[in-house]
Structures are given as structure tokens and as C-alpha cells.
Motif scaffolding. Structure first.
Motif, PDB file in Angstrom:
ATOM      1  N   GLY A  60      42.202  46.789  38.650  1.00 34.99           N
ATOM      2  CA  GLY A  60      40.911  46.709  38.316  1.00 34.99           C
ATOM      3  C   GLY A  60      40.552  47.290  36.824  1.00 34.99           C
ATOM      4  N   TRP A  61      41.252  48.318  36.451  1.00 30.57           N
ATOM      5  CA  TRP A  61      41.132  48.685  35.278  1.00 30.57           C
ATOM      6  C   TRP A  61      41.742  47.797  34.107  1.00 30.57           C
ATOM      7  CZ3 TRP A  61      45.087  50.070  31.584  1.00 30.57           C
ATOM      8  CH2 TRP A  61      44.812  50.721  30.445  1.00 30.57           C
ATOM      9  N   GLY A  62      42.880  47.557  34.343  1.00 31.60           N
ATOM     10  CA  GLY A  62      43.600  46.509  33.264  1.00 31.60           C
ATOM     11  C   GLY A  62      42.834  45.358  33.394  1.00 31.60           C
ATOM     12  N   MET A  63      42.481  44.715  34.479  1.00 32.36           N
ATOM     13  CA  MET A  63      41.661  43.338  34.103  1.00 32.36           C
ATOM     14  C   MET A  63      40.188  43.674  33.435  1.00 32.36           C
ATOM     15  SD  MET A  63      43.601  41.122  35.242  1.00 32.36           S
ATOM     16  CE  MET A  63      42.235  39.851  35.127  1.00 32.36           C
ATOM     17  N   GLY A  64      39.764  44.724  33.713  1.00 29.19           N
ATOM     18  CA  GLY A  64      38.326  44.929  32.972  1.00 29.19           C
ATOM     19  C   GLY A  64      38.700  44.986  31.274  1.00 29.19           C
ATOM     20  N   GLU A  65      39.578  45.845  31.090  1.00 31.90           N
ATOM     21  CA  GLU A  65      40.158  45.984  29.634  1.00 31.90           C
ATOM     22  C   GLU A  65      40.429  44.592  29.084  1.00 31.90           C
ATOM     23  OE1 GLU A  65      40.318  49.229  27.625  1.00 31.90           O
ATOM     24  OE2 GLU A  65      38.915  49.181  29.321  1.00 31.90           O
ATOM     25  N   ILE A  66      41.295  43.688  29.737  1.00 30.69           N
ATOM     26  CA  ILE A  66      41.757  42.451  29.348  1.00 30.69           C
ATOM     27  C   ILE A  66      40.542  41.570  29.258  1.00 30.69           C
ATOM     28  CG2 ILE A  66      43.393  40.513  29.662  1.00 30.69           C
ATOM     29  CD1 ILE A  66      45.092  42.590  30.980  1.00 30.69           C
TER      30      ILE A  66
END
Lengths: 434, 327
Positions: A418-424
Motif C-alpha cells: 500500500g505504501w509503495g503503490m501510493g508513492e509510485i
């Protein structure tokens, strides 16, 4: 034995002589007269193999002398190249010929780069075409704004003696890699892959992702596809690999740390460029004798996907010597065999015809010869999409290594994705809005 | 005052001809002393104004322009996007972590440098043999190029070959290599941040000590002696006599150090590159990564501009304090 008439002999020998003459003429293709008396300034990185830079500088000078061109070659550390290009672009002046490595900025600068489709076409014609992944680094919208020079493969280097002592199979799958690390860590020989902010971390964890079937974007490079079951599997695997087979020092590593880890005799296996192999060869002959190389480990579905480091030539539109720059790039493309030798097998070509076996250096080293096929499984960041500006920003932001680091440190996989997808997604949306 | 002599060659001045003193000619206004002083003063000031304007003002305005646009390294024309870049930065968790780290880094290192710098300054004020040599050696960290010293520390903090760990291991203060008791200075989040702060402190606190020593030497010994006679102990003398007297120097030194620490990119970039997992990421490294390496100039400039509101209040407070003391 059939009798050869004088007429047949003359016809045959005439054809051979004519063919040989044509080949010689083509080989000795002279640069156009217009470039004589000009100056060609180029900017390159400082290669990991210093001897290669020495060879290259001499090679460039010889080309210059042959064609009446004054050649000036500047080398700077590769991490400083983007700042230099930003300055040259802002000033509208600088080197005629530039070089992308690590940060592939073709997608950023293509409006200000010379169309090199003609050079790409000629090289493709001579050498049987380009590797499919070559376009990722050099094309924008089907036009070649750069010419791929070579790429650096990131294979698996493993200690056969340690594996044999414990009856372990060669790590040609990630599961075998993990089993070996789990078995050998208690004996003082863990594995190590960087969980940090360095280039190798970007390559290594992408290779794991892609081998597990995860995809960074769709083929157009516009849609992010990392929120997948395969990504979660890769993260779960990395957590297990860390806990069972590594020590916490991997969180502090830079690009050279795994080289030292192998050369010191501690590592049972690593995932790195063959610079680690060469460092070990130069510093620890005993370990070197037992170090073997595999192109890549397969994921659970059998997929092998190596994530290489591309090197790309480009020419500014404001270059004062486009003609000489193009001639030189083509000349370099014609001499990839010498480049491979000078780089001790580090440089691998993008042109398919240059993979004829045995290839220089790696074709004659029994421990490296499997790398002769690595071009077939090599892709680059953003895979299967091209190296677009948002993919570049995801790379330089170290979001993917940070996702693996978070999970290895015990964070929940769902929260991490969730964090990674949010940043990407935030990065992609900014670029698409622009 | 003499008579006015006027007229050209061969012409007899009228005043002389009739023997009447010449009328006083009022000096033109731009030749008045006040104006001449004004012009002279500003002409001396002009180079400094130009210097600051061209080398500080113009880049600042340019970065403001970038921060409000969608500029990228390869696009010559940028669109105005208002505060989108600032909002995008705030929305990013990487930015929030970098902001927090920047504050911790600046405040933590600042406090450590104040304590160490003050202690060192008072020690170096004492008379002892070899004082000059010690004074010369003590400034070495500040004079060594930062790239060289940072790389030296990188080796000393290496996860495998750390000389610090080797020494601590010999003293049985840490566990063996490869065990959980072996510190990984640049790999464990809290240790990594502490390590980069430590290197910053190691490099900069001699500067603080020198600034303080310069101030201390300007305090007349009679004043200190008088305070001693009055029965003031060391801390009282420091707080009520020395610090008020050297406050302008301390404030300027503090201002410089705050600016340099908050914008220090080299140590973090060379030691950890912001890792692991952003544990040492600070605003300058993030701005460089986004603006230059990833090519998003607008967003990079917006991130770097967040330093400005952090620095501005500190600068205003310090400068106001300084001015009050001067007048």
C-alpha cells in the motif's frame, strides 16, 4: 574428385576477390570529409574497470587521428552525470556526445536530442538487429534518440566449494538460492543482497520481482502493475531469504559491499555484476577458483529475468559536431568485441550479431561462458514498459528496495505494498499531469 | 573667500573690472555634502548589493519560479502550477520523513556542537605545552575536503571492516561479527541517523570552538577578574558576563552553523544516500534526487524551498537580537 575448368576457376576466384574487396571497402568505411578538421567533445562516466577507460581513450584518439578529428573525452563519476546534463541543457552548450548510465534520461531530453534512427538502422543491418530490450533505453515514440552502447549484466556468483561440501545444488532457482543461504549461514557463510539506497539494490530486487512474475508497468509504461499477487510473493520470499540467510549488515551496503563480501570469503553466493568476480580474482585467488557464475535464478514459475544496467550514447541538438558524433558512435558499435576484451567481459553488446559464440572473454572462460546467453533474459527497469521519466523517478527514489527493506524489517506486506503503490502512483500521476 | 575668476582668455571678468566682490554662487544640490556622502556610501555598498542580488537573490527567485512550475530537466518551457508541487511534497511520506530527519539532524547536531565547541574553546584557552600544535590539529576535520573525510568515515563505519567495531570487539563491548550484537552503524535506522549526525558534529564543532575562542579573547581580563572578585563562579561568569559580551559573535556563528547543517548534503549522500529505507533522508538529498536525478525540477525546487520557512524565523530572530545588542 570433380574436375574444375579454367573458366569455372576464374569465375569463382573473381567472385571471391570482388566480395573480399567489397568487404574491405565497407570495413574501411571512411568518415565524410566534412568532419575533418573539427573537434568532437564527449562526456562519459568513469568505468568500473579503469583499464577499459584507458583503452577507450586511446581508441577514440586513434579514430580522431584517422578521420582528422580532434577528440576530447571527459570522464566523471556516473552519479554526477545527471547534474552535468541539467547544466549543459540549461546553458545550451557543452559536450557534443553524451552518455546515459544508471539514470537513463532519454525520455526527459529526447526533444533536445538528435534523431539517431539512421545510425541505429545501419548497425541493426550490419549485426542482425537489436535486442528487443534495447529500445527501452534509447527510443521514444519509435524514434531512436540514443544508441545503446553496452549493458552490464547482474548474474549470480556462488561458491561451488561451499555448496559441494553440503550437497547443495547450483542456485539456478531462487528457491535453491534460499536453501543454500539457509544451510550455509550457520556455517559462517551467509548470502547478502543490498537492502539499501544503492544501484545494486534497485537491480537485484527488481530481478527477484520479475523472476517471480511481477511486472512494474504495462508494455506502454503508463499503467503501474506492481500491486499484484506476484509482488507479494516476491516480498514474502525476500523476507524469508533475509531472515534465514543474511545478516543485518545488508541494510548498510553500498554497490561495492557485496564485492568485498565475496572476495573476503564470507559470502556463499551473491547477485552482482562480474566486477565482484574480477575483484575476487585480483584479491583472493583461492576464493576465486571456487567462484562460479550463473546468468540468473528462476522464479517459482520458471521465469528468469536479469535486470541489467544499460549504457546509451546520445547527441545534443545544440552539438556543434553532430556528423562526427554519429560517425564515432557507429564506429564504436563496430568495435564491441574489442570493448568486451578491454572491459574484461564486463560490457555486453546490444546487437544480436555480436552474440556469436565464442564471445570475447566470457566465451573463453569456462565459468563465464553461460553469460553468452544472458541477452535473451535481460530487461531493464520499468519492465516490460520503457524507461520513462516516471519509471526513472521510481528508480532514483529507491521505492522498490525500500519496499523490500520494510518487509525484511518486519512490516506487514499489505501495508508495505500500500505504501509503495501510493508513492509510485503519486509519481506517475504527477508525470501524466505534466 | 577669494574673488571669482571667470571668463575666457582675453576677456576681463566684469567683477574685476568694476572692483566689486563676486556674488556667492550657491552650490548645486547634488554637490552638497549630504548628497555626496549619500552617493559615496551607496557606491561602496553597491558591489555587496550586486553580489548578494546576483548570487543569492536571482537564484532564490529562480528556484521560487521553478517550485511554482512543472519544469523538468528536458523541457525548456514550464507551466505555472501554483502550489501543486508543495502539496505533492507534503502528500509524500518520503518527504515527511525527510523533513523530520532534517529537524532532528539540525537540532541534534547543533546541540552537540554547542556543548563540544564550548568545552573545546575553554580547554584551548588554557595555557599548556603544545597548545599551538593542538590548536592546529583540532581544526583539521574542518579543513579536510568533505569527500575525503566522509569516505574515511564510511570505511570506519563499514559493516564488515569497521575499525570501530574491531576496537569495541577487542574490548568485549560488542558481539562477534555476524551476530546481533555486532553494530551495523549505517544499516540500523537509529544508528545510521546518529552516525551521519556524529560525522557532521566531528567535522564542524572545531569551527564553533574557533568562533567562541575569537569571542573569548575579546573579553577584557579585568572584567572577568572583577567578576571573580565579586564572587561569581564559572557558570555565573559565563552566563552573566562572558555570553552577553560575546553574544554577537555567538549569534553569527550559530546562524552560519544552522544554515550549513540544514543544507548539508555531502555527508548523508556519501555515507548512506538517505538509506536504509529513508532513515537518513534529509531535505537536500531528497530535493537532489527528485529534482536532478529524476529530472523533476519543479518538485525538487519545492522540496528545497521547505528549508526556507525553517531557516527564515531562525535568521530573523538571530538578526533582530544582534541588532538590538548593537544599538
Amino acid at each position: 574428385m570433380a574436375k574444375v575448368t579454367r573458366r569455372e576457376f576464374m569465375r569463382f576466384s573473381g567472385t571471391v576477390v570482388a566480395g573480399a574487396s567489397l568487404a574491405t571497402m565497407l570495413d574501411a568505411r571512411q568518415a565524410p570529409a566534412q568532419i575533418r578538421g573539427t573537434t568532437l567533445r564527449m562526456l562519459k562516466w568513469s568505468h568500473f574497470v579503469p583499464a577499459y577507460d584507458q583503452w577507450f581513450d586511446k581508441f577514440a584518439q586513434e579514430w580522431g587521428e584517422k578521420n582528422g578529428v580532434r577528440v576530447l573525452v571527459d570522464h566523471i563519476p556516473h552519479l554526477e552525470l545527471p547534474a552535468r546534463y541539467a547544466a549543459e541543457f540549461a546553458a545550451g552548450a557543452g559536450h557534443d556526445l553524451i552518455y546515459f548510465v544508471g539514470q537513463i534520461l532519454t525520455g526527459h531530453y529526447y526533444r533536445n536530442l538528435v534523431d539517431m534512427t539512421d545510425v541505429a538502422g545501419r548497425l541493426a543491418k550490419k549485426y542482425g538487429g537489436w535486442m528487443p530490450s534495447a529500445t527501452s533505453a534509447a527510443q521514444v515514440g519509435g524514434t531512436w534518440y540514443g544508441i545503446p552502447d553496452f549493458f552490464i549484466a547482474i548474474p549470480i556468483l556462488w561458491r561451488k566449494d561451499l555448496f559441494d561440501q553440503h550437497g547443495l545444488a547450483a542456485p539456478d532457482t531462487w528457491e535453491k538460492f534460499r536453501t543454500a543461504a539457509r544451510t550455509l549461514k550457520p556455517t559462517g557463510h551467509p548470502t547478502g543482497i543490498q537492502f539499501s539506497h544503492c544501484n545494486d539494490a534497485n537491480h537485484n530486487w527488481r530481478a527477484v520481482l520479475y523472476c517471480f512474475g511481477a511486472r512494474e508497468t504495462d508494455p506502454s509504461g503508463r499503467e503501474v502493475l506492481l500491486d499484484s499477487k506476484e509482488t507479494r510473493e516476491a516480498l514474502r520470499f525476500a523476507k524469508a531469504l533475509y531472515e534465514e540467510g543474511m545478516t543485518p549488515e545488508v541494510f548498510s551496503w553500498d554497490d561495492a559491499a557485496d564485492n568485498r563480501y565475496l572476495a573476503s570469503g564470507v559470502a556463499c553466493c551473491i547477485h552482482d555484476a562480474i566486477s565482484a568476480y574480477r575483484t575476487t580474482e585480483d584479491t583472493n585467488p583461492e576464493v576465486f577458483r571456487n567462484t562460479f557464475v550463473l546468468p540468473e535464478a528462476a522464479g517459482p514459475g520458471g521465469e528468469r529475468r536479469n535486470v541489467g544496467e544499460p549504457n546509451v550514447w546520445a547527441i545534443w541538438k545544440f552539438s556543434k559536431n553532430v556528423a562526427a558524433a554519429k560517425e564515432f558512435v557507429e564506429y564504436v558499435g563496430d568495435h564491441q568485441k574489442e570493448a568486451m576484451t578491454a572491459s574484461r567481459g564486463y560490457n555486453l553488446p546490444f546487437l544480436l550479431g555480436q552474440y556469436q559464440k565464442p564471445m570475447p572473454v566470457i566465451g573463453t572462460d569456462p565459468k563465464l561462458h553461460t553469460l553468452q546467453d544472458i541477452g535473451k533474459i535481460t530487461s531493464f527497469f520499468g519492465y516490460p514498459g520503457p524507461m520513462t521519466p516516471p519509471a526513472q523517478e521510481v528508480l532514483t527514489s529507491f521505492i522498490i528496495p525500500d519496499m523490500f527493506t520494510r518487509v525484511a524489517r518486519g512490516q506487514d506486506i499489505e501495508a508495505t505494498v500500500g505504501w509503495g503503490m501510493g508513492e509510485i502512483r503519486r509519481i506517475y500521476s504527477k508525470h501524466q499531469a505534466g | 573667500m577669494g574673488e571669482v575668476s571667470a571668463g575666457g582668455k582675453g576677456e576681463r571678468p566684469a567683477a574685476l573690472a568694476i572692483g566689486v566682490p563676486a556674488a556667492r554662487v550657491a552650490p548645486r544640490w547634488w554637490r552638497s555634502i549630504a548628497v555626496r556622502r549619500f552617493v559615496f556610501g551607496y557606491s561602496l555598498l553597491t558591489p555587496a548589493v550586486l553580489y548578494v542580488g546576483l548570487l543569492v537573490g536571482v537564484p532564490f527567485l529562480f528556484s521560487l519560479y521553478l517550485a511554482l512550475s512543472d519544469a523538468s530537466v528536458g523541457a525548456p518551457i514550464a507551466r505555472f502550477v501554483g502550489i501543486d508541487n508543495l502539496l505533492a511534497a507534503v502528500e509524500s511520506s518520503s518527504f515527511r520523513v525527510a523533513l523530520r530527519n532534517s529537524l532532528v539532524f539540525t537540532l541534534g547536531a547543533g546541540i552537540a556542537k554547542s556543548i563540544l565547541g564550548t568545552t573545546l574553546a575553554f580547554l584551548l584557552m588554557q595555557r599548556f605545552r603544545g597548545r599551538k600544535v593542538v590548536r592546529a590539529l583540532i581544526v583539521m576535520p574542518f579543513t579536510i575536503p568533505i569527500a575525503v573525510s566522509a569516505l574515511g568515515w564510511k570505511w570506519m563505519l563499514d559493516s564488515q571492516f569497521s575499525v570501530i567495531n574491531w576496537a569495541l570487539g577487542r574490548l568485549h563491548l560488542i558481539g562477534a561479527y555476524g551476530t546481533d550484537g555486532w553494530p551495523v552503524w549505517l544499516g540500523q535506522p537509529a544508528l545510521a541517523l546518529a552516525s551521519v549526525m556524529f560525522v557532521n558534529v566531528w567535522r564542524s564543532f572545531p569551527f564553533g570552538a574557533i568562533v567562541l575562542m575569537a569571542g573569548l579573547t575579546s573579553v577584557p581580563p579585568e572584567v572577568i577578574d572583577a567578576a571573580k572578585v565579586d564572587g561569581a563562579n564559572f557558570l555565573q561568569r559565563l552566563r552573566q558576563v562572558i555570553v552577553p559580551m560575546i553574544a554577537p559573535i555567538l549569534l553569527v556563528g550559530g546562524l552560519f552553523d544552522t544554515v550549513f547543517t540544514l543544507s548539508d548534503i555531502s555527508i548523508v549522500y556519501l555515507l548512506t544516500n538517505g538509506g536504509p529505507n529513508g532513515a537518513t533522508e534529509i531535505l537536500p538529498t531528497l530535493a537532489y534526487r527528485v529534482g536532478i536525478q529524476a529530472g523533476a525540477l519543479g518538485r525538487g525546487a519545492a522540496i528545497s524551498l521547505f528549508l526556507f520557512p525553517l531557516l527564515l524565523p531562525a535568521m530573523v530572530l538571530l538578526l533582530r537580537n544582534l541588532r538590538r545588542r548593537e544599538w
